[in-house]
Design a protein around this motif. Structure first.
Motif, PDB file in Angstrom:
ATOM      1  N   ASN A  18      -8.847 -18.348 143.317  1.00 39.38           N
ATOM      2  CA  ASN A  18      -9.816 -18.281 145.170  1.00 39.38           C
ATOM      3  C   ASN A  18      -8.469 -18.051 145.738  1.00 39.38           C
ATOM      4  O   ASN A  18      -7.336 -17.737 145.463  1.00 39.38           O
ATOM      5  N   ARG A  19      -8.403 -16.548 146.626  1.00 44.01           N
ATOM      6  CA  ARG A  19      -7.286 -15.985 147.280  1.00 44.01           C
ATOM      7  C   ARG A  19      -7.774 -15.812 148.442  1.00 44.01           C
ATOM      8  O   ARG A  19      -9.192 -15.214 148.917  1.00 44.01           O
ATOM      9  N   ASP A  28      -4.512 -10.079 159.625  1.00 38.41           N
ATOM     10  CA  ASP A  28      -2.673  -9.813 158.564  1.00 38.41           C
ATOM     11  C   ASP A  28      -2.008 -11.020 158.577  1.00 38.41           C
ATOM     12  O   ASP A  28      -0.980 -11.528 158.570  1.00 38.41           O
ATOM     13  N   GLY A  29      -2.890 -12.479 158.496  1.00 38.87           N
ATOM     14  CA  GLY A  29      -2.516 -13.731 158.149  1.00 38.87           C
ATOM     15  C   GLY A  29      -1.942 -13.918 156.962  1.00 38.87           C
ATOM     16  O   GLY A  29      -2.303 -13.006 156.034  1.00 38.87           O
ATOM     17  N   GLY A  30      -1.308 -15.033 156.901  1.00 38.45           N
ATOM     18  CA  GLY A  30      -1.484 -14.741 155.397  1.00 38.45           C
ATOM     19  C   GLY A  30      -2.348 -15.780 154.500  1.00 38.45           C
ATOM     20  O   GLY A  30      -3.171 -15.800 154.818  1.00 38.45           O
ATOM     21  N   TRP A  31      -1.949 -15.314 153.245  1.00 31.70           N
ATOM     22  CA  TRP A  31      -3.228 -15.520 152.403  1.00 31.70           C
ATOM     23  C   TRP A  31      -2.161 -16.587 150.826  1.00 31.70           C
ATOM     24  O   TRP A  31      -1.700 -16.585 151.529  1.00 31.70           O
ATOM     25  N   GLU A  32      -3.653 -17.603 150.867  1.00 33.48           N
ATOM     26  CA  GLU A  32      -3.626 -18.575 150.412  1.00 33.48           C
ATOM     27  C   GLU A  32      -4.306 -18.327 149.395  1.00 33.48           C
ATOM     28  O   GLU A  32      -4.828 -18.244 148.935  1.00 33.48           O
ATOM     29  N   GLU A  33      -3.383 -19.122 147.844  1.00 34.64           N
ATOM     30  CA  GLU A  33      -4.006 -18.991 146.069  1.00 34.64           C
ATOM     31  C   GLU A  33      -4.337 -20.118 145.852  1.00 34.64           C
ATOM     32  O   GLU A  33      -3.156 -21.312 145.983  1.00 34.64           O
ATOM     33  N   PHE A  34      -5.472 -20.791 144.843  1.00 34.92           N
ATOM     34  CA  PHE A  34      -5.496 -21.930 144.185  1.00 34.92           C
ATOM     35  C   PHE A  34      -6.446 -22.048 143.803  1.00 34.92           C
ATOM     36  O   PHE A  34      -7.480 -20.651 143.761  1.00 34.92           O
ATOM     37  N   LEU A  58      -6.924 -28.890 146.542  1.00 40.70           N
ATOM     38  CA  LEU A  58      -7.075 -29.236 147.792  1.00 40.70           C
ATOM     39  C   LEU A  58      -8.337 -29.902 148.147  1.00 40.70           C
ATOM     40  O   LEU A  58      -8.446 -30.601 149.063  1.00 40.70           O
ATOM     41  N   GLY A  59      -7.988 -31.096 146.708  1.00 46.33           N
ATOM     42  CA  GLY A  59      -9.238 -31.959 147.150  1.00 46.33           C
ATOM     43  C   GLY A  59     -10.519 -32.216 147.423  1.00 46.33           C
ATOM     44  O   GLY A  59     -10.963 -33.037 148.396  1.00 46.33           O
ATOM     45  N   ARG A  83     -16.947 -31.274 152.279  1.00 47.17           N
ATOM     46  CA  ARG A  83     -15.658 -32.241 153.189  1.00 47.17           C
ATOM     47  C   ARG A  83     -16.054 -32.082 154.730  1.00 47.17           C
ATOM     48  O   ARG A  83     -15.675 -32.836 155.608  1.00 47.17           O
ATOM     49  N   SER A  84     -17.651 -31.281 154.961  1.00 43.54           N
ATOM     50  CA  SER A  84     -18.333 -31.609 156.004  1.00 43.54           C
ATOM     51  C   SER A  84     -19.626 -32.708 155.515  1.00 43.54           C
ATOM     52  O   SER A  84     -20.127 -33.180 156.536  1.00 43.54           O
TER      53      SER A  84
END
Length: 156
Positions: A18-19, A28-34, A58-59, A83-84
């Motif tokens: 995942n990215r 233009d924001g940052g990316w997270e990978e998992f 990420l649980g 989560r929801s």
């Protein structure tokens, strides 16, 4: 047009890279990978399927129910997250003759109305790509904010 077996490629077990943008509306924001794993199984003789994605780092877990409407010859995709515990608004679409699937729907993000697009592409026996994009300007521009690269897991 779509058929009841369009998602047969997704059946089984997958590793998922995942990215995603940390702010879904900021290109233009940052990316997270998992990492994640996914298991998909068929229902209704292929005219539906359900998959569960496990994101242990990420649980949380996610679930997608896909249903084929034989009259409309299109799919509806229904996503939920642990989560929801709620279903997000459905996405509707189909696969074209080129094997690319495109699905559209309406939702909100951080209080803003967004048009959402899912695209399935790069489909083979061992790989697939899913991406999500949001539009806030009536589909004139899109911000791709989440990409998943699927790799089929080797049988144990």
């Amino acid at each position: 047009m779509s058929t009841p077996h369009d998602f047969d490629f997704l059946l089984g077990d997958w590793d998922v890279h995942n990215r995603r943008l940390t702010d879904f509306l900021d290109p233009d924001g940052g990316w997270e990978e998992f990492p994640a794993t996914s298991h998909c199984r068929s229902l209704f003789d292929g005219a539906a399927d359900i998959d569960e994605m496990d994101v242990p780092d990420l649980g949380w877990k996610g679930l997608t129910l896909r249903l084929f409407d034989p009259e409309a010859r299109r799919w509806s995709l229904h996503w939920s997250s642990s989560r929801s515990g709620r279903l997000f608004p459905p996405m509707y679409g189909w696969f074209g003759p080129d094997g690319r699937g495109e699905f559209l729907g309406d939702d909100t993000h951080d209080g803003k109305d967004v048009r959402v697009r899912f695209v399935w592409s790069g489909i083979s026996a061992t790989t697939a790509r899913w991406e999500q994009a949001f539009s806030v300007d009536g589909e004139r521009t899109w911000v791709t904010n989440w990409v998943m690269e699927f790799t089929r897991r080797e049988p144990v």
